[in-house]
Design a protein around this motif. Structure first.
Motif, PDB file in Angstrom:
ATOM      1  N   HIS A 139      21.402 -51.744   5.711  1.00 26.14           N
ATOM      2  CA  HIS A 139      21.935 -51.156   6.918  1.00 26.14           C
ATOM      3  C   HIS A 139      20.891 -50.304   7.610  1.00 26.14           C
ATOM      4  N   GLU A 140      21.293 -49.812   8.689  1.00 31.12           N
ATOM      5  CA  GLU A 140      20.396 -49.066   9.563  1.00 31.12           C
ATOM      6  C   GLU A 140      20.427 -47.591   9.225  1.00 31.12           C
ATOM      7  N   ASP A 141      21.027 -47.218   8.099  1.00 28.24           N
ATOM      8  CA  ASP A 141      21.194 -45.793   7.859  1.00 28.24           C
ATOM      9  C   ASP A 141      20.283 -45.258   6.765  1.00 28.24           C
ATOM     10  N   PHE A 142      19.263 -45.988   6.425  1.00 25.60           N
ATOM     11  CA  PHE A 142      18.126 -45.425   5.711  1.00 25.60           C
ATOM     12  C   PHE A 142      16.885 -45.700   6.553  1.00 25.60           C
ATOM     13  N   LEU A 143      15.917 -44.782   6.468  1.00 23.07           N
ATOM     14  CA  LEU A 143      14.644 -45.000   7.153  1.00 23.07           C
ATOM     15  C   LEU A 143      13.711 -45.749   6.207  1.00 23.07           C
ATOM     16  N   VAL A 144      12.961 -46.691   6.734  1.00 23.59           N
ATOM     17  CA  VAL A 144      11.958 -47.393   5.933  1.00 23.59           C
ATOM     18  C   VAL A 144      10.593 -47.153   6.569  1.00 23.59           C
ATOM     19  N   LEU A 145       9.765 -46.399   5.858  1.00 21.10           N
ATOM     20  CA  LEU A 145       8.412 -46.079   6.327  1.00 21.10           C
ATOM     21  C   LEU A 145       7.431 -46.918   5.524  1.00 21.10           C
ATOM     22  N   THR A 146       6.488 -47.563   6.213  1.00 25.17           N
ATOM     23  CA  THR A 146       5.693 -48.599   5.564  1.00 25.17           C
ATOM     24  C   THR A 146       4.196 -48.400   5.735  1.00 25.17           C
ATOM     25  N   PRO A 147       3.497 -48.150   4.619  1.00 25.31           N
ATOM     26  CA  PRO A 147       2.034 -48.097   4.639  1.00 25.31           C
ATOM     27  C   PRO A 147       1.456 -49.470   4.317  1.00 25.31           C
ATOM     28  N   GLY A 148       0.117 -49.539   4.391  1.00 26.41           N
ATOM     29  CA  GLY A 148      -0.530 -50.832   4.199  1.00 26.41           C
ATOM     30  C   GLY A 148      -0.457 -51.582   5.521  1.00 26.41           C
ATOM     31  N   VAL A 149      -0.859 -50.907   6.616  1.00 24.29           N
ATOM     32  CA  VAL A 149      -0.816 -51.504   7.955  1.00 24.29           C
ATOM     33  C   VAL A 149      -2.216 -51.449   8.563  1.00 24.29           C
ATOM     34  N   GLY A 150      -2.696 -52.609   9.003  1.00 20.27           N
ATOM     35  CA  GLY A 150      -4.010 -52.677   9.627  1.00 20.27           C
ATOM     36  C   GLY A 150      -4.111 -53.928  10.472  1.00 20.27           C
ATOM     37  N   LEU A 151      -4.783 -53.816  11.609  1.00 20.49           N
ATOM     38  CA  LEU A 151      -4.941 -54.966  12.502  1.00 20.49           C
ATOM     39  C   LEU A 151      -6.265 -55.689  12.264  1.00 20.49           C
ATOM     40  N   ASP A 152      -7.218 -55.025  11.640  1.00 19.35           N
ATOM     41  CA  ASP A 152      -8.563 -55.603  11.554  1.00 19.35           C
ATOM     42  C   ASP A 152      -9.017 -55.905  10.132  1.00 19.35           C
ATOM     43  N   SER A 153      -8.218 -55.490   9.136  1.00 21.98           N
ATOM     44  CA  SER A 153      -8.662 -55.609   7.753  1.00 21.98           C
ATOM     45  C   SER A 153      -7.493 -56.081   6.893  1.00 21.98           C
ATOM     46  N   LYS A 154      -7.798 -56.807   5.807  1.00 21.23           N
ATOM     47  CA  LYS A 154      -6.755 -57.315   4.920  1.00 21.23           C
ATOM     48  C   LYS A 154      -6.648 -56.498   3.631  1.00 21.23           C
ATOM     49  N   ASP A 201      10.939 -49.391   9.810  1.00 19.56           N
ATOM     50  CA  ASP A 201      11.116 -48.493  10.953  1.00 19.56           C
ATOM     51  C   ASP A 201       9.829 -47.846  11.439  1.00 19.56           C
ATOM     52  N   VAL A 202       8.959 -47.463  10.526  1.00 19.03           N
ATOM     53  CA  VAL A 202       7.767 -46.688  10.887  1.00 19.03           C
ATOM     54  C   VAL A 202       6.546 -47.339  10.236  1.00 19.03           C
ATOM     55  N   ILE A 203       5.492 -47.548  11.025  1.00 24.89           N
ATOM     56  CA  ILE A 203       4.218 -47.996  10.454  1.00 24.89           C
ATOM     57  C   ILE A 203       3.365 -46.767  10.144  1.00 24.89           C
ATOM     58  N   ILE A 204       2.798 -46.767   8.949  1.00 24.54           N
ATOM     59  CA  ILE A 204       1.896 -45.680   8.537  1.00 24.54           C
ATOM     60  C   ILE A 204       0.483 -46.246   8.539  1.00 24.54           C
ATOM     61  N   VAL A 205      -0.370 -45.672   9.377  1.00 26.95           N
ATOM     62  CA  VAL A 205      -1.740 -46.189   9.500  1.00 26.95           C
ATOM     63  C   VAL A 205      -2.740 -45.067   9.255  1.00 26.95           C
ATOM     64  N   GLY A 206      -3.688 -45.312   8.357  1.00 29.60           N
ATOM     65  CA  GLY A 206      -4.725 -44.332   8.054  1.00 29.60           C
ATOM     66  C   GLY A 206      -6.064 -44.767   8.570  1.00 29.60           C
ATOM     67  N   ARG A 207      -6.854 -45.415   7.701  1.00 23.82           N
ATOM     68  CA  ARG A 207      -8.240 -45.749   8.030  1.00 23.82           C
ATOM     69  C   ARG A 207      -8.378 -46.643   9.246  1.00 23.82           C
ATOM     70  N   GLY A 208      -7.373 -47.465   9.522  1.00 24.82           N
ATOM     71  CA  GLY A 208      -7.405 -48.300  10.725  1.00 24.82           C
ATOM     72  C   GLY A 208      -7.534 -47.481  11.992  1.00 24.82           C
ATOM     73  N   ILE A 209      -7.102 -46.218  11.945  1.00 27.98           N
ATOM     74  CA  ILE A 209      -7.153 -45.379  13.138  1.00 27.98           C
ATOM     75  C   ILE A 209      -8.297 -44.372  13.112  1.00 27.98           C
TER      76      ILE A 209
END
Ligand code: 6AU
Length: 263
Positions: free
Chosen positions: A189-204, A225-233
């Motif tokens: 359902h839509e009543d938990f938040l899902v935050l997701t790391p391991g996001v990158g456009l240029d690296s695998k 729900d949320v993308i978590i981006v570190g080194r990609g940014i």
């Protein structure tokens, strides 16, 4: 004929003030981007946050990697959070007995509960870890995410472990507002938040187990729900490249969200 609620509509599914504020902020800023600022110098930390601030709903910290930590840093972090309207997520990954995590959360040099709207914990100790953390965080209006899955190759957080983590969250809905995970789970359902790391456009990947997927795979295909981006940014060296990357990930995350709610 969308059956999916918008981020703004979902705010009312929560009693937890941190979850409500996050969803309202996402709607207002049109951002489902969290930037993970994993640098070791206060100067870099604050300058990256000031640069990406306009583009994010959330800043994720690892406060214990700063070599020159001083309590005045927290004052400056809070000022930036007000200037740019983002929430703060300390990625502490608590993993001990309830009594110990309550102390780690409230005391020590970092006093995480004083300033982090959201923190996270591993489910491995069982529900006592939630009892301990909520004894500190609930009266302060804080929220907790459980690590239901990890982004890394060979992660042990799968199958029955992930399912049991979901049950732990369901039994503690006042304080547990969602998950760090790779997908929305269990017809969830839509009543938990899902935050997701391991996001990158240029690296695998990074050669140390990290695995990257695109914002579109995460938000549209996996219904997070949320993308978590570190080194990609913050990997680029100039403030201009950091700003451009933050804008790029914000746009990619938001357009995938618009596509998802229009399905
Ligand atoms: O984009 P990166 O790879 O530079 O950074 C990813 C960030 C790091 C990790 O500590 C964290 O996300 N992380 C987490 C979190 C947020 O709990 C869980 C996980 O499974 N994988 C992961 O990378 O700060």
């Amino acid at each position: 004929s969308s059956h999916l609620q918008s981020y703004g509509q979902r705010a009312q599914n929560f009693t937890n003030p941190a979850a409500k504020l996050l969803l309202e902020t996402m709607e207002r800023k049109k951002s489902n981007l969290a930037v993970s600022v994993d640098v070791t110098k206060t100067k870099d930390f604050l300058s990256i946050i000031d640069t990406v601030g306009p583009f994010v709903c959330l800043i994720k910290t690892h406060i214990d990697i700063l070599e020159d930590f001083d309590p005045s840093l927290i004052t400056q972090l809070k000022e930036l959070s007000q200037k740019h309207n983002f929430l703060i997520f300390e990625d502490r990954k608590f993993a001990d007995i309830g009594n110990t995590v309550a102390l780690q959360y409230s005391r020590g040099v970092h006093r995480i509960a004083d300033w982090a709207h959201i923190t996270n914990a591993h489910a491995v100790p069982g529900p006592g870890i939630i009892t301990g953390l909520s004894s500190v965080g609930l009266p302060l209006g804080r929220g907790l995410l459980l690590l239901a899955e990890m982004s890394t190759k060979g992660s042990l957080a799968t199958g029955a472990y992930t399912d049991a983590t979901l049950r732990m969250a369901e039994n503690n809905r006042d304080f547990v507002v969602g998950f760090v995970a790779q997908q929305r789970m269990g017809g969830h359902h839509e009543d938990f938040l899902v935050l997701t790391p391991g996001v990158g456009l240029d690296s695998k990947g990074d050669g140390m187990g990290q695995q990257y997927r695109t914002p579109r795979e995460v938000i549209l295909d996996s219904a997070c729900d949320v993308i978590i981006v570190g080194r990609g940014i913050y990997g680029g060296d100039t403030a201009e490249s950091v700003r451009a990357q933050a804008q790029r990930y914000q746009d990619a995350g938001w357009s995938s969200y618009l596509e998802r709610i229009s399905l």
